[in-house]
Design an enzyme around this catalytic site. Structure first.
Site, PDB file in Angstrom:
ATOM      1  N   SER A   1       0.816  -1.220   0.000  1.00 57.62           N
ATOM      2  CA  SER A   1       0.000   0.000   0.000  1.00 57.62           C
ATOM      3  C   SER A   1       0.848   1.268   0.000  1.00 57.62           C
ATOM      4  CB  SER A   1      -0.933   0.010   1.212  1.00 57.62           C
ATOM      5  OG  SER A   1      -0.201  -0.057   2.424  1.00 57.62           O
TER       6      SER A   1
ATOM      7  N   ASP B   1      -3.269   6.507  11.806  1.00 59.99           N
ATOM      8  CA  ASP B   1      -2.506   5.817  10.770  1.00 59.99           C
ATOM      9  C   ASP B   1      -1.136   6.482  10.663  1.00 59.99           C
ATOM     10  OD1 ASP B   1      -1.395   4.729   8.508  1.00 59.99           O
ATOM     11  OD2 ASP B   1      -3.171   4.971   7.248  1.00 59.99           O
TER      12      ASP B   1
ATOM     13  N   HIS C   1       0.785   5.391   6.388  1.00 62.22           N
ATOM     14  CA  HIS C   1       0.531   6.023   5.097  1.00 62.22           C
ATOM     15  C   HIS C   1       0.675   7.537   5.211  1.00 62.22           C
ATOM     16  CE1 HIS C   1      -1.541   2.089   5.075  1.00 62.22           C
ATOM     17  NE2 HIS C   1      -1.002   2.017   3.872  1.00 62.22           N
TER      18      HIS C   1
END
Length: 414
Positions: free
Chosen positions: A147, A380, A383
């Protein structure tokens, strides 16, 4: 006679001044040539020049010497430039995922968008989307990995999408495992393929067992063929533990094993990737890049509620096991195919302010609205917001292309 003597003296003085002026002009021209050469010496290193430091970070550029000056565009500093215009905003790129479009999800500050990476010894060109498309005319760019490579694809797609009329672009972004941006006027495609291990993760066993097949390249590899630029990454999924571990058993040479030393398993997988690249990539056509680990900021360097980069003097926790990084190094040294290493680890480690933290969604619901959970526990810190840090990764990718072309090679040459 006295007048004639004065004329002779003046003539001698003028002659000396002319010679001195020519000498100074020659020195200036040489100096200008050296400066121009230095600006153009930004380079990514071939596999034979990689030297990992103890922190898992390497000087991953080919040594370029200009009067004993070596330029490394991965060594530098972050400079705050509040007046510099962004190349895009997340509202302009409707295909950005909820995971990275922080402004759409309520992030109140903008400072993280205004930091620019500057190398110590050379000038990195500003990203130019139209120029990059021109260099890639008629070519395919393929990003393969987890990702974080998808994060990089979203950045690159948005940078290019914002450089051309939207009517001349096509973007297929509905599938998280495959995404593609096309610039129709340039016949350019930028594709992402989900493959967090680069080798095959078999989840279709009748008994539900998930097998990580260390000797088989990922099934999507058949679609990587023919690309002119390839950008690979792997790493984070190998160190997941407990319920986050993606596999139940390892598969290798027809055998199944429940437990294996992770360094051994990782080395087997990297060897499988190495063989695929060496057997399937034509170096005269295709440039192969491997992006280093994108650091997480957890524990001591937790990213929640942070709006400034980490000070350079501050000690930082290693973001990835060093033995796995050593395996990556050994792989590059063995390969016949030149691999350029996008060493974004160190420059990214300072940017804990740039993560998406709580400004995204999970299962369709904004993280900041998750009931019964403290925001710092659900942030998070893996990311990155867009616009943001991954734009710098793509700027360095673009810089490598500029150098290749200026040096007489093709835009995607080796």
């Amino acid at each position: 006679m006295e007048a004639i003597s004065r004329i002779h003296e003046r003539w001698k003085l003028c002659t000396f001044a002319s010679i001195l002026g020519c000498f100074i002009l020659l020195m200036c021209l040489n100096r200008s040539h050296d400066v121009r050469n230095l600006v153009h010496t930004i380079a990514l290193q071939s596999s034979s020049d990689i030297d990992f430091l103890g922190s898992g970070i390497s000087e991953n550029v080919k040594p370029i010497h200009q009067r004993d000056v070596k330029c490394n565009m991965f060594k530098g500093r972050w400079v705050y430039k509040p007046m510099e215009n962004l190349l895009y905003d997340d509202f302009r790129c409707p295909f950005l995922s909820d995971q990275v479009s922080c402004q759409r999800h309520g992030r109140p500050d903008f400072q993280y968008e205004k930091w620019s990476w500057e190398a110590h010894e050379c000038e990195i060109p500003r990203f130019d989307g139209r120029d990059m498309l021109e260099r890639l005319r008629g070519k395919r760019v393929v990003l393969v990995g987890d990702s974080l490579n998808r994060n990089q694809w979203e950045s690159l797609a948005c940078l290019l999408y914002s450089a051309i009329p939207s009517s001349t672009a096509e973007v297929d972004f509905q599938n998280g495992s495959y995404k593609v941006f096309r610039a129709k006027d340039y016949n350019v495609s930028v594709e992402f393929y989900w493959s967090p291990f680069l080798v095959q993760l078999d989840t279709k066993q009748a008994n539900g067992t998930k097998i990580l097949r260390l000797d088989k390249i990922d099934a999507t590899a058949r679609r990587w063929h023919g690309a002119d630029v390839m950008v690979f990454n792997t790493g984070h999924w190998w160190v997941h533990r407990g319920k986050f571990r993606a596999w139940d058993m390892f598969g290798y040479e027809g055998k199944l094993v429940e437990e294996m030393n992770i360094e051994k398993a990782f080395a087997m997988a990297m060897k499988t990737w190495e063989n695929w690249v060496d057997d399937n990539v034509l170096p005269t056509k295709t440039s192969v890049y491997f992006r280093s680990i994108s650091p997480e900021h957890k524990g001591k360097d937790w990213c929640y509620n942070v709006t400034q980069p980490i000070e350079k003097e501050s000690p930082m926790v290693a973001s990835f096991p060093e033995p796995l990084m050593e395996i990556v190094r050994a792989t590059f040294h063995r390969m016949r195919t030149p691999v350029r290493y996008l060493n974004i680890t160190e420059l990214s480690r300072y940017r804990r302010d740039a993560h998406s933290t709580i400004y995204g969604t999970k299962t369709g619901k904004q993280l900041i609205e998750q009931k019964g959970k403290r925001p710092e526990h659900i942030a998070d810190c893996s990311h990155w917001c867009l616009p943001g840090l991954p734009d710098t990764w793509n700027r360095l990718l673009y810089a490598s292309m500029v150098l290749d072309t200026s040096g007489g090679g093709s835009a995607a040459g080796s």
